[in-house]
Design an enzyme around this catalytic site. Structure first.
Site, PDB file in Angstrom:
ATOM      1  N   HIS A  71     -30.866  66.613  70.602  1.00 24.21           N
ATOM      2  CA  HIS A  71     -31.551  65.452  70.042  1.00 24.21           C
ATOM      3  C   HIS A  71     -32.633  65.005  71.022  1.00 24.21           C
ATOM      4  CE1 HIS A  71     -27.801  65.505  67.760  1.00 24.21           C
ATOM      5  NE2 HIS A  71     -28.372  64.722  66.869  1.00 24.21           N
TER       6      HIS A  71
ATOM      7  N   SER B 230     -27.363  69.089  64.879  1.00 23.57           N
ATOM      8  CA  SER B 230     -26.604  67.840  64.858  1.00 23.57           C
ATOM      9  C   SER B 230     -25.360  68.011  63.994  1.00 23.57           C
ATOM     10  CB  SER B 230     -27.508  66.692  64.373  1.00 23.57           C
ATOM     11  OG  SER B 230     -26.894  65.445  64.620  1.00 23.57           O
TER      12      SER B 230
ATOM     13  N   GLU C  47     -24.355  69.692  73.329  1.00 22.19           N
ATOM     14  CA  GLU C  47     -25.287  68.561  73.432  1.00 22.19           C
ATOM     15  C   GLU C  47     -24.724  67.417  72.614  1.00 22.19           C
ATOM     16  OE1 GLU C  47     -27.484  67.151  70.857  1.00 22.19           O
ATOM     17  OE2 GLU C  47     -26.419  68.297  69.346  1.00 22.19           O
TER      18      GLU C  47
END
Length: 309
Positions: free
Chosen positions: A280, A111, A210
């Protein structure tokens, strides 16, 4: 690229946050989850709720000092980013790259941690690991698949075919074969890197992307930014992971994500796939960023050869 030594039972691992706040009740849960894996957690100040600075785990200097100290300390065997959130790119100018290069060691997270992965890969030539994080997933029942890939990343064995869970096939966006080092991570962090000293370098690499909680027009905008910066023309191939909660802002005036991918990524003609179980999302793979990999987009196969250790 240098592979760090894998972790081992009893390894001392730094828990720190270069990004967002660790809620007070989550810290003991995260530490216990790390212990359950046979590792010894060492808690750094940026994990302490009382050190928070607004929406950040601590001020920039403290978060950078934690990273510098963890790399410099010979008693620390690896570093686990305890969570993501926001703020990792704020500490990049404060990191001691000479110390980090001189003390390569295991580093993982995902992330917002993408900012650190990119810099560690490109500035230090260090392979890092895109994995779940202690205060985000370790303590949850994430299932055998996700834990197996996490353990492979932590303790060695993240080679061979990187397989999605049973029944989740990779979808071909552009057929063909490509190979090169894996790079990338969270799209918003990669777009934010453009124009900085830590700009994502995709030349000859397999670019993994992503994101989470972004409207589809925002995904379009960030992909357009990468496209206009030449990142898809320069890369060897593209691997698209999970796009969790990436929904349209207005349903009746919307482009679906596959259509956006076809319009912005496919024209570069580089082998590309959609649907890697990574990002995620649970279940999730772990990825060795900076390591060589091979993609057969037509067959939907992604492989990492044995590392040179």
């Amino acid at each position: 690229m240098r592979f760090p030594k894998p972790l081992f039972p009893g390894a001392r691992v730094a828990l720190l946050s270069a990004s967002g706040i660790v809620r007070a009740e989550r810290l003991p849960q995260a530490a216990d989850a790390v212990r359950s894996l046979g590792l010894e957690p060492v808690i750094y100040p940026s994990c302490r709720y009382e050190n928070r600075h607004g929406y950040l785990a601590a001020d920039d200097r403290q978060r950078a000092d934690d990273l510098n100290a963890a790399f410099a300390d010979p008693s620390i065997d690896g570093i686990l980013a305890i969570k993501g959130g926001y703020g990792a790119h704020r500490v990049l100018p404060l990191l001691d790259w000479e110390v980090i290069r001189a003390n390569p060691k295991y580093f993982s997270g995902y992330s917002d941690v993408t900012a650190l992965h990119t810099a560690l890969n490109q500035v230090c030539g260090l392979v890092t690991y895109h994995t779940m994080m202690p205060a985000t997933e370790y303590y949850e029942d994430v299932g055998e698949y996700s834990m197996d890939w996490l353990k492979r990343a932590l303790f060695g064995g993240l080679q061979g075919r990187l397989k999605n869970p049973e029944g989740q096939r990779l979808t071909t966006l552009v057929p063909g074969r490509a190979q090169g080092p894996l790079c990338g991570g969270n799209l918003s962090l990669l777009a934010a890197s453009l124009g900085t000293p830590w700009e994502i370098d995709t030349r000859g690499k397999l670019l993994f992307l992503e994101d989470v909680d972004e409207h589809t027009y925002r995904v379009d905008g960030m992909l357009t930014q990468l496209r206009n910066a030449g990142k898809f023309d320069q890369c060897a191939g593209v691997i698209l992971g999970a796009w969790t909660n990436c929904t349209p802002q207005v349903e009746e005036h919307n482009l679906e994500l596959p259509e956006i991918f076809r319009e912005l990524i496919a024209p570069a003609g580089k082998p590309a796939v959609m649907g890697l179980a990574c990002g995620h999302v649970i279940p999730t793979l772990s990825l060795p960023l900076g390591a060589q990999a091979a993609l057969d987009a037509g067959e939907g196969v992604l492989e990492v050869p044995d590392d040179p250790r």
